[in-house]
Write an enzyme that holds these catalytic residues in place. Structure first.
Site, short mmCIF file in Angstrom:
data_model
loop_
_atom_site.label_atom_id
_atom_site.label_comp_id
_atom_site.label_asym_id
_atom_site.label_seq_id
_atom_site.Cartn_x
_atom_site.Cartn_y
_atom_site.Cartn_z
N THR A 119 4.42 5.33 -2.25
CA THR A 119 5.49 6.30 -2.04
C THR A 119 6.66 6.04 -2.98
OG1 THR A 119 4.83 6.60 0.27
CG2 THR A 119 7.06 7.26 -0.33
N GLY A 144 0.82 -1.21 0.00
CA GLY A 144 0.00 0.00 0.00
C GLY A 144 0.85 1.25 0.00
N CYS A 145 1.08 1.80 1.18
CA CYS A 145 1.72 3.11 1.28
C CYS A 145 3.19 3.11 0.92
CB CYS A 145 1.49 3.69 2.67
SG CYS A 145 -0.27 3.94 3.04
N VAL A 146 3.91 2.01 1.17
CA VAL A 146 5.31 1.92 0.73
C VAL A 146 5.37 1.90 -0.78
CG1 VAL A 146 7.33 0.40 0.66
CG2 VAL A 146 6.21 0.87 2.83
#
Length: 226
Positions: free
Chosen positions: A173, A168-170
């Site tokens: 980013t 998700g967020c990794v």
């Protein structure tokens, strides 16, 4: 008809096996390190790390936070920026947008409130007063935060992404980092997810397309040599 492309491959290997095969036989030139890096530590907050308290939390490598603290301290000692992000929303969750419309339980994303236990950083993280801290509302640490401006100000050309979730967020980013022209590095042991399939499938995809997926020791060695 001669086919020179690839029809979708189907095989019985697990995501972890595919990742291990890729890492054993890398077929792409690495982006590598540039002149100066930043460490971007994504969402080390209790909602996602306190596995004894919240069912939204997860753990992959039990030394994840230790490794993250190590490379963050090394980066600081070399005059390189360290950034921490976490997620929180307004009391009514209205600033979560469409992302917060799929469920509405005490564990739902939009119910991470400012100042709540779920919003707190994990007690194990070592944040220096000089580190930047940003609240984010969407997966990427770049989305509607001052991160890009900070990296430009510090002359950074390499971004090391740690945290969760890998899928998700990794990932978000890392993709945004590459899209902005940064050499992007994801240290394996510093990332976590709920299921090894999600974790290793996304590390595989990041390695093939968007980032150098490396053992954390590679980052440690580079920083120590600066």
């Amino acid at each position: 008809m001669t086919v020179i492309g690839t029809r979708m491959i189907r095989e019985d290997k697990t995501a972890r096996q595919l990742f291990d095969d890729l890492m054993a036989n890398p077929n792409r030139v690495k982006f590598g390190f540039g002149r100066k890096l930043a460490i971007v530590n994504v969402d080390f907050q209790k909602a996602y790390t306190a596995i004894d308290e919240f069912k939204t939390a997860y753990e992959t490598d039990p030394r994840q936070i230790e490794y993250t603290n190590t490379i963050s301290a090394l980066a600081r000692s070399k005059g390189m920026p360290v950034i921490w992000t976490r997620v929180a929303y307004a009391e009514d969750g209205s600033d979560c947008g469409v992302w917060g419309t799929r469920t509405n339980t005490p564990d739902s994303l939009q119910n991470i409130k400012y100042g709540s236990r779920r919003h707190e950083y994990d007690d194990r993280v070592e944040i220096d007063p000089k580190d930047a801290q940003y609240n984010k509302r969407m997966p990427s640490a770049f989305f509607e935060t001052p991160l890009q401006s900070l990296l430009v100000f510090h002359g950074v050309d390499t971004v090391v992404v740690t945290g969760g979730s890998t899928s998700g967020c990794v990932r978000a980013t890392a993709v945004d980092s590459l899209s902005r022209g940064y050499r992007t590095i994801v240290p394996i042991e510093t990332c976590a997810d709920k299921h090894e399939s999600y974790h290793f499938a996304n590390l595989t995809d990041l390695q093939i397309k968007y980032a150098d997926v490396e053992p954390v020791q590679t980052v440690i060695d580079w920083l120590e040599a600066q």
